[in-house]
Design a protein around this motif. Structure first.
Motif, PDB file in Angstrom:
ATOM      1  N   PHE A 122      -5.013 -11.156  32.514  1.00  0.00           N
ATOM      2  CA  PHE A 122      -4.213 -12.390  32.360  1.00  0.00           C
ATOM      3  C   PHE A 122      -5.172 -13.511  32.017  1.00  0.00           C
ATOM      4  CE2 PHE A 122      -5.530 -12.786  36.802  1.00  0.00           C
ATOM      5  CZ  PHE A 122      -5.652 -14.149  37.012  1.00  0.00           C
ATOM      6  N   SER A 123      -4.632 -14.566  31.399  1.00  0.00           N
ATOM      7  CA  SER A 123      -5.509 -15.672  30.990  1.00  0.00           C
ATOM      8  C   SER A 123      -5.015 -16.991  31.555  1.00  0.00           C
ATOM      9  CB  SER A 123      -5.562 -15.776  29.467  1.00  0.00           C
ATOM     10  OG  SER A 123      -4.409 -16.454  29.010  1.00  0.00           O
ATOM     11  N   ILE A 124      -5.929 -17.938  31.625  1.00  0.00           N
ATOM     12  CA  ILE A 124      -5.607 -19.297  32.064  1.00  0.00           C
ATOM     13  C   ILE A 124      -5.637 -20.229  30.852  1.00  0.00           C
ATOM     14  CG2 ILE A 124      -8.050 -19.624  32.700  1.00  0.00           C
ATOM     15  CD1 ILE A 124      -5.221 -21.277  34.532  1.00  0.00           C
ATOM     16  N   GLY A 125      -6.009 -19.681  29.702  1.00  0.00           N
ATOM     17  CA  GLY A 125      -6.041 -20.487  28.477  1.00  0.00           C
ATOM     18  C   GLY A 125      -6.186 -19.567  27.287  1.00  0.00           C
ATOM     19  N   THR A 126      -5.766 -20.041  26.111  1.00  0.00           N
ATOM     20  CA  THR A 126      -6.011 -19.284  24.878  1.00  0.00           C
ATOM     21  C   THR A 126      -6.594 -20.243  23.855  1.00  0.00           C
ATOM     22  OG1 THR A 126      -3.879 -19.745  23.862  1.00  0.00           O
ATOM     23  CG2 THR A 126      -3.984 -17.797  25.284  1.00  0.00           C
ATOM     24  N   ILE A 127      -7.204 -19.671  22.842  1.00  0.00           N
ATOM     25  CA  ILE A 127      -7.744 -20.493  21.759  1.00  0.00           C
ATOM     26  C   ILE A 127      -6.731 -20.544  20.617  1.00  0.00           C
ATOM     27  CG2 ILE A 127      -9.579 -20.579  19.997  1.00  0.00           C
ATOM     28  CD1 ILE A 127     -11.342 -19.219  22.306  1.00  0.00           C
ATOM     29  N   SER A 128      -6.067 -19.419  20.385  1.00  0.00           N
ATOM     30  CA  SER A 128      -5.148 -19.335  19.232  1.00  0.00           C
ATOM     31  C   SER A 128      -3.697 -19.611  19.594  1.00  0.00           C
ATOM     32  CB  SER A 128      -5.256 -17.943  18.598  1.00  0.00           C
ATOM     33  OG  SER A 128      -4.936 -16.945  19.563  1.00  0.00           O
ATOM     34  N   PHE A 130      -9.020 -12.874  33.171  1.00  0.00           N
ATOM     35  CA  PHE A 130      -9.291 -12.218  34.453  1.00  0.00           C
ATOM     36  C   PHE A 130      -8.554 -10.885  34.515  1.00  0.00           C
ATOM     37  CE2 PHE A 130      -9.295 -16.818  34.775  1.00  0.00           C
ATOM     38  CZ  PHE A 130     -10.562 -17.057  35.302  1.00  0.00           C
ATOM     39  N   PRO A 131      -9.072  -9.939  35.299  1.00  0.00           N
ATOM     40  CA  PRO A 131      -8.397  -8.644  35.391  1.00  0.00           C
ATOM     41  C   PRO A 131      -7.033  -8.771  36.069  1.00  0.00           C
ATOM     42  CG  PRO A 131     -10.282  -8.764  36.907  1.00  0.00           C
ATOM     43  CD  PRO A 131     -10.317 -10.003  36.083  1.00  0.00           C
ATOM     44  N   LEU A 132      -6.058  -8.062  35.547  1.00  0.00           N
ATOM     45  CA  LEU A 132      -4.710  -8.056  36.141  1.00  0.00           C
ATOM     46  C   LEU A 132      -4.560  -6.765  36.950  1.00  0.00           C
ATOM     47  CD1 LEU A 132      -1.890  -9.349  36.397  1.00  0.00           C
ATOM     48  CD2 LEU A 132      -1.220  -8.071  34.353  1.00  0.00           C
ATOM     49  N   LEU A 133      -4.488  -6.937  38.270  1.00  0.00           N
ATOM     50  CA  LEU A 133      -4.386  -5.763  39.146  1.00  0.00           C
ATOM     51  C   LEU A 133      -3.076  -5.019  38.900  1.00  0.00           C
ATOM     52  CD1 LEU A 133      -5.780  -7.177  42.518  1.00  0.00           C
ATOM     53  CD2 LEU A 133      -6.995  -6.138  40.626  1.00  0.00           C
ATOM     54  N   ASP A 134      -3.084  -3.708  39.142  1.00  0.00           N
ATOM     55  CA  ASP A 134      -1.899  -2.879  38.906  1.00  0.00           C
ATOM     56  C   ASP A 134      -0.714  -3.265  39.783  1.00  0.00           C
ATOM     57  OD1 ASP A 134      -3.142  -1.454  36.942  1.00  0.00           O
ATOM     58  OD2 ASP A 134      -3.831   0.146  38.271  1.00  0.00           O
ATOM     59  N   LYS A 135      -0.982  -4.014  40.857  1.00  0.00           N
ATOM     60  CA  LYS A 135       0.109  -4.426  41.760  1.00  0.00           C
ATOM     61  C   LYS A 135       1.119  -5.320  41.044  1.00  0.00           C
ATOM     62  CE  LYS A 135      -2.630  -4.412  46.003  1.00  0.00           C
ATOM     63  NZ  LYS A 135      -2.763  -5.005  47.317  1.00  0.00           N
ATOM     64  N   LEU A 136       0.697  -5.979  39.976  1.00  0.00           N
ATOM     65  CA  LEU A 136       1.575  -6.918  39.271  1.00  0.00           C
ATOM     66  C   LEU A 136       1.892  -6.415  37.863  1.00  0.00           C
ATOM     67  CD1 LEU A 136      -0.076 -10.361  40.173  1.00  0.00           C
ATOM     68  CD2 LEU A 136       1.670  -9.106  41.432  1.00  0.00           C
ATOM     69  N   ASP A 137       3.125  -6.689  37.404  1.00  0.00           N
ATOM     70  CA  ASP A 137       3.460  -6.339  36.019  1.00  0.00           C
ATOM     71  C   ASP A 137       3.047  -7.489  35.091  1.00  0.00           C
ATOM     72  OD1 ASP A 137       5.518  -8.285  36.010  1.00  0.00           O
ATOM     73  OD2 ASP A 137       7.027  -6.828  36.658  1.00  0.00           O
ATOM     74  N   PHE A 138       3.224  -7.293  33.791  1.00  0.00           N
ATOM     75  CA  PHE A 138       2.758  -8.307  32.827  1.00  0.00           C
ATOM     76  C   PHE A 138       3.526  -9.626  32.959  1.00  0.00           C
ATOM     77  CE2 PHE A 138       1.385  -4.387  30.486  1.00  0.00           C
ATOM     78  CZ  PHE A 138       0.012  -4.637  30.550  1.00  0.00           C
ATOM     79  N   ARG A 139       4.820  -9.534  33.291  1.00  0.00           N
ATOM     80  CA  ARG A 139       5.599 -10.770  33.439  1.00  0.00           C
ATOM     81  C   ARG A 139       5.032 -11.596  34.594  1.00  0.00           C
ATOM     82  NH1 ARG A 139       9.150  -7.767  35.205  1.00  0.00           N
ATOM     83  NH2 ARG A 139      10.841  -9.183  35.729  1.00  0.00           N
TER      84      ARG A 139
END
Length: 331
Positions: free
Chosen positions: A96-102, A117-126
């Protein structure tokens, strides 16, 4: 050849002029950006929608991006490529990100590796798309700027939205007495389920009296304020001695009486995640990742929109009758 050509383009929302939600245009022939040095390319599975993106789009915000641009900063997805010198991530990693460039309202986004940052498997993408700005802002408002301590009381004004829920969860886990407001029964329910000890309906005419009654002579130590242009003057009356209002959101000016700060030596403190130092960002990230690991940090996802409905999402985040979690776009 046609196949090879189409693989280098993606769908993305573009803004060519500042204005209302209708300036958000979905285009299907936008070039997929290349990650440069210390950058990663993310295949976006979900992107958070934040009120600040509507202010930027309107052209009335302090920071104006160069046109045309793609909005969005909180994305969650899978690493599709890495630039030079990136060692922390590899293709296929969930992040997951806290900012993007594009820009995040797109099928692919480039981000600086230190904003990912790494997204732990405990959470889905949403849920991953609900982490960045809401949880980092909540942590910054409570601790980095608000100096919150266990045992203090916090009132979260507008507690059923992305930042509000994040604040309730973090404050409760850190030993604060948590009060929250929402605009609907359903919203109040969400607030109570996510860490608040008590919820109040801010659409009721006398709700501030109920808060005063609940806190007694003490008042509230900290108020996390999402709508300062409406609530700030009243907030000053609800504070304890040496209490502080953390201004997280505002949609215009308001008149206050400075005497109300003198009588309690209270403070009004602005909060902007954009001004966080590298060190502060890492502190926020560590707190968020620890909370996910421990199991008390669970983003609540509210309304979901396809990319072509980005304009509707911008309309709803400002004019809906009450939030129930984090709003996300699903490319």
């Amino acid at each position: 050849i046609a196949m090879a050509a189409t693989r280098n383009v993606m769908r993305a929302v573009r803004v060519f002029e500042f204005g209302g939600p209708e300036v958000l245009k979905l285009q299907s022939n936008v070039s997929i950006p290349d990650p440069k040095e210390n950058q990663v390319l993310i295949r976006v599975h979900a992107c958070g929608v934040n009120p600040v993106e509507t202010y930027i789009r309107s052209g009335n915000y302090a920071r104006k991006p160069a046109l045309p641009y793609t909005p969005g900063s909180d994305v969650a997805g899978v690493i599709a490529g890495v630039g030079e010198h990136v060692t922390a991530f590899k293709k296929g990693d969930r992040v997951f990100s806290i900012g993007t460039i594009s820009g995040g309202y797109a099928e692919y986004a480039v981000a600086a590796a230190d904003r990912v940052f790494p997204l732990l498997d405990k959470l889905d993408f949403r849920q991953g798309a609900a982490l960045g700005i809401p949880y980092f802002t909540a942590y910054r408002a409570l601790f980095q700027k608000g100096r919150a301590k266990a045992g203090e009381s916090v009132l979260v004004h507008g507690a059923s939205g992305g930042v509000g829920i994040a604040t309730c969860q973090i404050a409760r886990a850190c030993g604060l007495k948590v009060l929250g407001t929402a605009g609907t029964e359903e919203g109040m329910d969400v607030v109570l389920r996510n860490g608040a000890h008590q919820a109040f309906n801010h659409r009721e005419a006398n709700y501030t009296d109920k808060i005063k009654e609940y806190t007694g002579m003490e008042g509230v130590n900290i108020i996390i304020e999402m709508l300062s242009n409406i609530n700030l003057a009243t907030d000053l009356e609800l504070l304890s001695c040496a209490g502080r209002v953390m201004v997280v959101g505002s949609r215009g000016p308001i008149e206050i009486n400075p005497r109300d700060t003198m009588s309690k030596e209270s403070s009004i403190i602005g909060v902007s995640l954009f001004l966080a130092t590298e060190e502060e960002m890492h502190e926020c990230a560590a707190a968020v990742l620890d909370g996910i690991e421990a199991g008390w940090l669970k983003p609540v996802v509210g309304s979901e929109y396809a990319l072509e409905r980005a304009a509707q999402a911008h309309e709803d985040i400002i004019h809906s009758n009450g939030a129930r979690g984090k709003m996300v776009l699903l490319p």
